[in-house]
Design a protein around this motif. Structure first.
Motif, PDB file in Angstrom:
ATOM      1  N   MET A   1       0.810  -1.211   0.000  1.00 14.56           N
ATOM      2  CA  MET A   1       0.000   0.000   0.000  1.00 14.56           C
ATOM      3  C   MET A   1       0.846   1.264   0.000  1.00 14.56           C
ATOM      4  SD  MET A   1      -2.951  -0.874  -0.575  1.00 14.56           S
ATOM      5  CE  MET A   1      -3.423   0.856  -0.594  1.00 14.56           C
ATOM      6  N   TYR A   2       2.041   1.186   0.541  1.00 13.05           N
ATOM      7  CA  TYR A   2       2.953   2.335   0.489  1.00 13.05           C
ATOM      8  C   TYR A   2       3.220   2.699  -0.971  1.00 13.05           C
ATOM      9  CZ  TYR A   2       7.330   4.950   0.571  1.00 13.05           C
ATOM     10  OH  TYR A   2       8.313   5.884   0.358  1.00 13.05           O
ATOM     11  N   PHE A   3       3.476   1.684  -1.787  1.00  8.06           N
ATOM     12  CA  PHE A   3       3.758   1.939  -3.203  1.00  8.06           C
ATOM     13  C   PHE A   3       2.483   2.259  -3.986  1.00  8.06           C
ATOM     14  CE2 PHE A   3       7.543  -0.530  -1.963  1.00  8.06           C
ATOM     15  CZ  PHE A   3       8.532   0.338  -2.399  1.00  8.06           C
ATOM     16  N   VAL A   4       1.389   1.595  -3.646  1.00  8.77           N
ATOM     17  CA  VAL A   4       0.118   1.895  -4.303  1.00  8.77           C
ATOM     18  C   VAL A   4      -0.295   3.336  -4.060  1.00  8.77           C
ATOM     19  CG1 VAL A   4      -2.365   1.419  -4.264  1.00  8.77           C
ATOM     20  CG2 VAL A   4      -0.735  -0.476  -4.314  1.00  8.77           C
ATOM     21  N   SER A   5      -0.073   3.807  -2.821  1.00  7.34           N
ATOM     22  CA  SER A   5      -0.464   5.184  -2.478  1.00  7.34           C
ATOM     23  C   SER A   5       0.285   6.205  -3.321  1.00  7.34           C
ATOM     24  CB  SER A   5      -0.219   5.450  -0.987  1.00  7.34           C
ATOM     25  OG  SER A   5       1.168   5.501  -0.697  1.00  7.34           O
ATOM     26  N   LYS A   6       1.511   5.872  -3.706  1.00 10.42           N
ATOM     27  CA  LYS A   6       2.284   6.780  -4.549  1.00 10.42           C
ATOM     28  C   LYS A   6       1.636   6.896  -5.929  1.00 10.42           C
ATOM     29  CE  LYS A   6       5.071   7.239  -1.195  1.00 10.42           C
ATOM     30  NZ  LYS A   6       4.892   8.439  -0.326  1.00 10.42           N
ATOM     31  N   LYS A   7       1.140   5.762  -6.432  1.00 11.11           N
ATOM     32  CA  LYS A   7       0.456   5.782  -7.721  1.00 11.11           C
ATOM     33  C   LYS A   7      -0.869   6.534  -7.638  1.00 11.11           C
ATOM     34  CE  LYS A   7       2.453   1.449  -9.422  1.00 11.11           C
ATOM     35  NZ  LYS A   7       2.180   0.086  -9.958  1.00 11.11           N
ATOM     36  N   LEU A   8      -1.587   6.346  -6.516  1.00  5.98           N
ATOM     37  CA  LEU A   8      -2.846   7.058  -6.330  1.00  5.98           C
ATOM     38  C   LEU A   8      -2.605   8.561  -6.201  1.00  5.98           C
ATOM     39  CD1 LEU A   8      -4.611   4.648  -3.811  1.00  5.98           C
ATOM     40  CD2 LEU A   8      -5.155   4.981  -6.234  1.00  5.98           C
ATOM     41  N   LYS A   9      -1.524   8.905  -5.554  1.00  4.64           N
ATOM     42  CA  LYS A   9      -1.148  10.313  -5.400  1.00  4.64           C
ATOM     43  C   LYS A   9      -0.938  10.956  -6.770  1.00  4.64           C
ATOM     44  CE  LYS A   9       2.542  13.166  -3.399  1.00  4.64           C
ATOM     45  NZ  LYS A   9       3.780  13.131  -2.564  1.00  4.64           N
ATOM     46  N   GLU A  10      -0.244  10.248  -7.641  1.00  8.86           N
ATOM     47  CA  GLU A  10       0.001  10.748  -8.993  1.00  8.86           C
ATOM     48  C   GLU A  10      -1.285  10.782  -9.806  1.00  8.86           C
ATOM     49  OE1 GLU A  10       2.698   9.560 -12.928  1.00  8.86           O
ATOM     50  OE2 GLU A  10       3.004   8.545 -10.994  1.00  8.86           O
ATOM     51  N   LYS A  11      -2.092   9.722  -9.695  1.00  9.43           N
ATOM     52  CA  LYS A  11      -3.329   9.624 -10.453  1.00  9.43           C
ATOM     53  C   LYS A  11      -4.275  10.764 -10.157  1.00  9.43           C
ATOM     54  CE  LYS A  11      -7.318   6.577 -11.174  1.00  9.43           C
ATOM     55  NZ  LYS A  11      -7.939   5.261 -10.821  1.00  9.43           N
ATOM     56  N   HIS A  12      -4.350  11.170  -8.888  1.00  6.27           N
ATOM     57  CA  HIS A  12      -5.281  12.221  -8.486  1.00  6.27           C
ATOM     58  C   HIS A  12      -4.607  13.580  -8.338  1.00  6.27           C
ATOM     59  CE1 HIS A  12      -8.454   9.289  -8.030  1.00  6.27           C
ATOM     60  NE2 HIS A  12      -7.668   8.537  -7.290  1.00  6.27           N
ATOM     61  N   ASN A  13      -3.436  13.717  -8.924  1.00  8.42           N
ATOM     62  CA  ASN A  13      -2.716  14.998  -8.973  1.00  8.42           C
ATOM     63  C   ASN A  13      -2.505  15.599  -7.579  1.00  8.42           C
ATOM     64  OD1 ASN A  13      -2.622  15.055 -11.901  1.00  8.42           O
ATOM     65  ND2 ASN A  13      -4.798  15.584 -11.844  1.00  8.42           N
ATOM     66  N   ILE A  14      -2.099  14.771  -6.659  1.00  6.53           N
ATOM     67  CA  ILE A  14      -1.819  15.229  -5.292  1.00  6.53           C
ATOM     68  C   ILE A  14      -0.314  15.439  -5.155  1.00  6.53           C
ATOM     69  CG2 ILE A  14      -1.904  14.614  -2.850  1.00  6.53           C
ATOM     70  CD1 ILE A  14      -4.393  12.937  -3.495  1.00  6.53           C
ATOM     71  N   VAL A  15       0.067  16.651  -4.877  1.00  3.58           N
ATOM     72  CA  VAL A  15       1.488  16.973  -4.726  1.00  3.58           C
ATOM     73  C   VAL A  15       1.920  16.798  -3.283  1.00  3.58           C
ATOM     74  CG1 VAL A  15       3.242  18.776  -4.977  1.00  3.58           C
ATOM     75  CG2 VAL A  15       1.406  18.578  -6.668  1.00  3.58           C
ATOM     76  N   ASP A  16       1.162  17.397  -2.365  1.00  3.72           N
ATOM     77  CA  ASP A  16       1.458  17.301  -0.932  1.00  3.72           C
ATOM     78  C   ASP A  16       0.281  16.614  -0.248  1.00  3.72           C
ATOM     79  OD1 ASP A  16       1.372  18.085   1.918  1.00  3.72           O
ATOM     80  OD2 ASP A  16       3.121  19.311   1.443  1.00  3.72           O
ATOM     81  N   GLU A  17       0.521  15.431   0.313  1.00  2.35           N
ATOM     82  CA  GLU A  17      -0.568  14.638   0.894  1.00  2.35           C
ATOM     83  C   GLU A  17      -1.314  15.375   1.987  1.00  2.35           C
ATOM     84  OE1 GLU A  17       2.632  13.796   0.845  1.00  2.35           O
ATOM     85  OE2 GLU A  17       2.953  11.720   0.191  1.00  2.35           O
ATOM     86  N   ARG A  18      -0.572  15.880   2.954  1.00  2.00           N
ATOM     87  CA  ARG A  18      -1.204  16.547   4.093  1.00  2.00           C
ATOM     88  C   ARG A  18      -1.922  17.824   3.647  1.00  2.00           C
ATOM     89  NH1 ARG A  18      -0.620  12.246   6.513  1.00  2.00           N
ATOM     90  NH2 ARG A  18       0.217  12.075   8.633  1.00  2.00           N
ATOM     91  N   LYS A  19      -1.336  18.562   2.748  1.00  2.00           N
ATOM     92  CA  LYS A  19      -1.969  19.782   2.256  1.00  2.00           C
ATOM     93  C   LYS A  19      -3.299  19.453   1.597  1.00  2.00           C
ATOM     94  CE  LYS A  19      -1.125  23.888  -0.581  1.00  2.00           C
ATOM     95  NZ  LYS A  19      -0.157  24.600  -1.477  1.00  2.00           N
ATOM     96  N   ALA A  20      -3.338  18.361   0.859  1.00  2.31           N
ATOM     97  CA  ALA A  20      -4.581  17.939   0.208  1.00  2.31           C
ATOM     98  C   ALA A  20      -5.625  17.549   1.254  1.00  2.31           C
ATOM     99  CB  ALA A  20      -4.307  16.764  -0.726  1.00  2.31           C
ATOM    100  N   LEU A  21      -5.209  16.839   2.291  1.00  5.17           N
ATOM    101  CA  LEU A  21      -6.125  16.434   3.358  1.00  5.17           C
ATOM    102  C   LEU A  21      -6.638  17.641   4.124  1.00  5.17           C
ATOM    103  CD1 LEU A  21      -7.478  14.180   5.007  1.00  5.17           C
ATOM    104  CD2 LEU A  21      -5.399  14.111   6.430  1.00  5.17           C
ATOM    105  N   TYR A  22      -5.739  18.538   4.484  1.00  4.63           N
ATOM    106  CA  TYR A  22      -6.150  19.742   5.204  1.00  4.63           C
ATOM    107  C   TYR A  22      -7.087  20.588   4.336  1.00  4.63           C
ATOM    108  CZ  TYR A  22      -2.042  18.638   8.121  1.00  4.63           C
ATOM    109  OH  TYR A  22      -1.115  18.018   8.932  1.00  4.63           O
ATOM    110  N   GLY A  23      -6.785  20.662   3.042  1.00  2.07           N
ATOM    111  CA  GLY A  23      -7.623  21.436   2.136  1.00  2.07           C
ATOM    112  C   GLY A  23      -9.031  20.869   2.052  1.00  2.07           C
ATOM    113  N   ALA A  24      -9.134  19.540   2.010  1.00  2.00           N
ATOM    114  CA  ALA A  24     -10.443  18.899   1.963  1.00  2.00           C
ATOM    115  C   ALA A  24     -11.221  19.165   3.244  1.00  2.00           C
ATOM    116  CB  ALA A  24     -10.283  17.393   1.753  1.00  2.00           C
ATOM    117  N   ALA A  25     -10.534  19.087   4.385  1.00  2.00           N
ATOM    118  CA  ALA A  25     -11.183  19.333   5.674  1.00  2.00           C
ATOM    119  C   ALA A  25     -11.685  20.768   5.757  1.00  2.00           C
ATOM    120  CB  ALA A  25     -10.214  19.049   6.821  1.00  2.00           C
ATOM    121  N   GLU A  26     -10.878  21.723   5.312  1.00  2.00           N
ATOM    122  CA  GLU A  26     -11.279  23.133   5.356  1.00  2.00           C
ATOM    123  C   GLU A  26     -12.397  23.411   4.355  1.00  2.00           C
ATOM    124  OE1 GLU A  26     -10.570  25.627   7.292  1.00  2.00           O
ATOM    125  OE2 GLU A  26      -9.183  24.489   8.551  1.00  2.00           O
ATOM    126  N   THR A  27     -12.371  22.755   3.220  1.00  2.00           N
ATOM    127  CA  THR A  27     -13.448  22.900   2.240  1.00  2.00           C
ATOM    128  C   THR A  27     -14.774  22.485   2.856  1.00  2.00           C
ATOM    129  OG1 THR A  27     -11.975  22.540   0.346  1.00  2.00           O
ATOM    130  CG2 THR A  27     -14.329  22.087   0.018  1.00  2.00           C
TER     131      THR A  27
END
Length: 324
Positions: free
Chosen positions: A234-260
């Motif tokens: 899953m560590y490696f799968v998550s890297k592919k998912l990160k690329e697939k969904h255009n996520i540059v910074d994981e935590r920034k994306a999570l925080y952004g979703a929470a604030e949204t």
């Protein structure tokens, strides 16, 4: 049988206030055998016999700010009689509800949040993600699968929609366009930022797989393989998912979703106003598995979502899951 509270520290396996003078009808349902404490200082039992004045299920009421009343929250016992006479008769009373799930699956947790909120008792069958022998009988090979009195339901969004219509037959669709919009946002955006955060590094990936030692149908060897092999994969799968969904910074994306999501509330207690709606339950369900993982701890510490999340914990209450 007994009830168990909440959801334990877990991971995701990728597979696919009424005041004391006011009584407000809550949308949740209470199983006839349940007993809840009221705010008037005594225990009022939701009749444990075959039928009661409410039908097979009695509606619960909003928790009193001065107590933990789940069935009634009133200023005086005389108020109970008046309210009982005005209660609608509820027709949704399934005898057997079984959820086939992965404990940490966000889609499964969406369904559980709904069942918990409406106090629909359900059993859980933990599916072994390696062999999936528990759902061998089904042509549908993903989770969640919900069996309601022998009828199979699949896909979390479809399950919740069908159950909502059975509980609220007067409402054929979701309450509002806003609610439908955010339900879509949960499935199309929020869930996709979770894996890159849960499995951000190997340490966090291992943390997220610890639940396997206490959940599911695994031998000792299978647990070790699932924990370390699964975390690595899953560590490696998550890297592919990160690329697939255009996520540059994981935590920034999570925080952004929470604030949204917080912005969407527009200073309301819930998106549904004074009570949670289906979108509130979906967001809560998806976030609940990560709340006590490092990613969830960081999310609450670095965003404003914590207050809403705490209100949701209060509103959803104890788990309706039953075990023998």
């Amino acid at each position: 049988m007994r009830r168990i509270n909440g959801v334990r520290v877990l991971s995701r396996i990728v597979s696919g206030e009424a005041n004391t003078a006011t009584v407000t009808a809550d949308r949740r349902l209470l199983h006839p055998s349940a007993v809840h404490r009221t705010s008037i200082g005594s225990d009022i039992r939701c009749f444990s016999q075959g039928k009661n004045p409410f039908g097979l299920y009695c509606p619960s009421f909003v928790r009193n700010v001065a107590g933990n009343g789940r069935c009634f929250s009133v200023a005086s016992s005389s108020s109970v009689h008046d309210v009982v006479n005005d209660l609608p008769r509820l027709s949704f009373a399934p005898k057997d509800v079984v959820l086939y799930q992965y404990e940490a699956c966000p889609f499964c947790n969406k369904v559980k949040a709904f069942l918990d909120y409406y106090n629909v008792p359900y059993k859980v069958v933990e599916v072994n993600p390696i062999f999936k022998k528990e759902i061998k009988w089904s042509e549908y090979k993903k989770v969640p699968i919900l069996m309601v009195d022998g009828v199979q339901m699949v896909d979390s969004t479809d399950i919740i929609d069908k159950l909502y219509k059975r509980i609220h037959p007067e409402n054929s669709t979701s309450d509002s366009e806003e609610e439908r919009k955010w339900l879509g946002w949960v499935d199309n955006h929020l869930v996709h930022v979770l894996s890159p955060n849960i499995y951000r590094n190997y340490k966090e990936a291992l943390e997220s797989f610890n639940y396997i030692t206490t959940h599911g149908n695994f031998s000792f060897t299978q647990r070790i393989i699932a924990k370390y092999g699964g975390a690595t994969a899953m560590y490696f799968v998550s890297k592919k998912l990160k690329e697939k969904h255009n996520i540059v910074d994981e935590r920034k994306a999570l925080y952004g979703a929470a604030e949204t999501w917080v912005e969407a509330l527009k200073d309301r207690q819930f998106l549904g106003g004074p009570n949670p709606n289906l979108a509130d339950l979906a967001v809560f369900g998806v976030l609940r598995p990560i709340r006590h993982l490092q990613s969830g701890i960081d999310m609450v510490e670095n965003t404003r979502v914590g207050e809403w999340y705490s209100r949701m914990e209060d509103a959803v209450g104890e788990s309706a899951r039953i075990v023998s």
